[in-house]
Design a protein around this motif. Structure first.
Motif: not given
Lengths: 409, 95
Positions: A384, A405-406, A386
């Protein structure tokens, strides 16, 4: 200050035309590097390999725009057309006063520069040179041609900085939107492969040596113990940056948020990278983002496969992140797309963040001792992401680092 | 070189440089309004004609008066016929 988000991209590379081809190539861990006819014919050039983008139907660009473009601008224009479609912005917005185009390349079209001087020297008659040559050879050829094609009326800028060019273009776009000067910017860069380009690296012993010509697919080896030089690549990337307000107002898909950027220089050497300057640039970008190194989930390294450059970057990454953060370089398969690399590899990072996967450093079989102590990703890894950084470094001691970033509302 | 040869070579320059259909290139066609050229294209038209006919056209003021394809043919005919015999042999040899 405005928040800045990414709402589209367009990509071409040795993996093909269109962003999907980049994703597929990375997923399959392909190499786009092969022997190149033009390099084979060039006397005095030892390196005969590159990652070329192949042929394309350039007639999708109307003649009145196409006539002033060399190959580098063709590639940039094709990426820009894809980015326009991907972001879904209306023509009125793109041609409005608050949309800009910030694109760069290492230099103007190398093949057109070669052709121009060939005409001048062989015919010894300046009047034989086409009136279009300036527009193909100028350092801002990609920016001006793409801007004309799209009908851009806001800022048109071209921060040419060799292999950091497109990252500086994206960083500048970020700053202009964050500062309220623009609402949208088509940012990125393009690069074409030509014997002059490969020769410029070979002349300072930065290109992969002739011993690599017989096995092109393993020639580019970022961070590897047997790395011995970079392989030039071709392609273009256009990233659509947009203010969050603008993106939300038109209900655009948001692919990520740009939260920090820094570009700075070493002041120490024109061709050798400097680990302390790289470290300072990364730290300054993180500071700009208000993010600590612990929050970074992935580093997309600049690492080109040169002996000195990769070691300097590895040293800087160790100092900032220790050995925790996953690191990979995409140049093992794509080659070094130079002025386009920042934009192409940023798009790849956005895909990785979307898909929850990290693509590995191709050809990294045994990390070199001077590149050790990092969490090198050597095979496709689910993760994951982010928050990530994208590094780009260039001749002139120039460094540029972007933090993304996400997107969270 | 006959007038027809000259016209044919000029037409080839138009087709190659400006991607025009040969059939629409007629004497009365205006370069800008009918054939879609602009001032930058005229520069490349001159470069293309120079390359084919081996004449430095920039020193002939008549070249600035072209408005139609027919004008181009007439001006080129006149200029070519002003060339010394030796030059015309070179032009003919270029056929």
């Amino acid at each position: 200050m405005s928040r800045v988000v990414i709402t589209g991209y367009g990509i071409n590379s040795s993996f093909g035309f269109g962003a999907d081809s980049l994703q597929k190539g990375l997923e399959q861990n392909r190499s786009g590097i092969c022997r190149v006819d033009e390099l084979l014919k060039c006397n005095g050039l030892q390196s005969k390999i590159a990652a070329c983008a192949g042929e394309y139907n350039i007639n999708v660009i109307p003649r009145l725009h196409r006539r002033s473009m060399g190959r580098v601008a063709h590639l940039g224009a094709l990426a820009a057309l894809e980015a326009v479609e991907h972001c879904g912005a209306t023509p009125a917005m793109i041609t409005g006063p608050r949309a800009g185009c910030i694109m760069s390349s290492t230099m103007g079209s190398a093949s057109e520069l070669y052709g121009t001087f060939d005409t001048i020297f062989t015919e010894k008659n300046m009047s034989s040179v086409s009136g279009m040559q300036f527009f193909k050879c100028a350092s801002h050829t990609v920016a001006m041609n793409v801007a004309q094609m799209l009908g851009i009326r806001g800022s048109v800028l071209s921060p040419s900085a060799a292999c950091a060019s497109s990252m500086q273009a994206i960083g500048l776009g970020f700053q202009l939107i964050r500062g309220g000067i623009l609402d949208m910017a088509f940012c990125g860069g393009a690069e074409e492969v030509n014997s002059m380009v490969v020769g410029s690296f070979e002349s300072i012993f930065a290109a992969a040596p002739p011993s690599r010509n017989d096995d092109p697919e393993t020639a580019s080896r970022p961070f590897d113990a047997r790395r011995d030089g970079l392989v030039c690549g071709e392609g273009a990337g256009v990233i659509v940056l947009e203010s969050l307000d603008s993106a939300l107002a038109r209900n655009a898909s948001i692919l990520g948020e740009v939260v920090g950027y820094n570009t700075s220089a070493s002041g120490s050497h024109i061709s050798q990278s400097d680990s302390s300057a790289i470290r300072d640039c990364i730290n300054a970008a993180l500071h700009d983002a208000g993010i600590s190194p612990r929050e970074i989930d992935y580093v997309s390294a600049h690492a080109t496969g040169t002996v000195q450059g990769d070691a300097s970057e590895a040293e800087a990454l160790r100092q900032v992140f220790g050995g925790r953060v996953p690191v990979s370089s995409l140049k093992g398969g794509l080659g070094h797309t130079m002025g386009a690399s920042g934009a192409i590899e940023l798009a790849a990072c956005l895909m990785m963040m979307r898909d929850g996967v990290i693509y590995p450093t191709r050809n990294l079989e045994q990390p070199a001792e001077d590149c050790s102590g990092l969490n090198h990703i050597r095979q496709q890894t689910l993760a994951e992401i982010n928050c990530f950084i994208k590094n780009c470094f260039a001749f002139g001691g120039i460094n540029a680092v972007l933090v993304c970033r996400r997107f969270n509302a | 070189m006959t007038d027809s040869d000259i016209r044919s070579k000029i037409k080839e320059v138009f087709v190659k440089n400006f991607e025009l259909d040969e059939n629409i290139i007629q004497d009365d066609k205006l370069l800008f309004d009918d054939l879609g050229l602009d001032s930058l294209d005229i520069v490349d038209l001159i470069v293309g004609l120079q390359r084919v006919f081996k004449i430095d056209l920039r020193k002939y003021s008549e070249i600035k008066s072209i408005r139609t394809f027919g004008d181009v043919c007439n001006v080129m005919n006149k200029i070519i016929k002003e060339q010394p015999d030796e030059m015309n042999k070179i032009i003919d040899g270029h056929k």
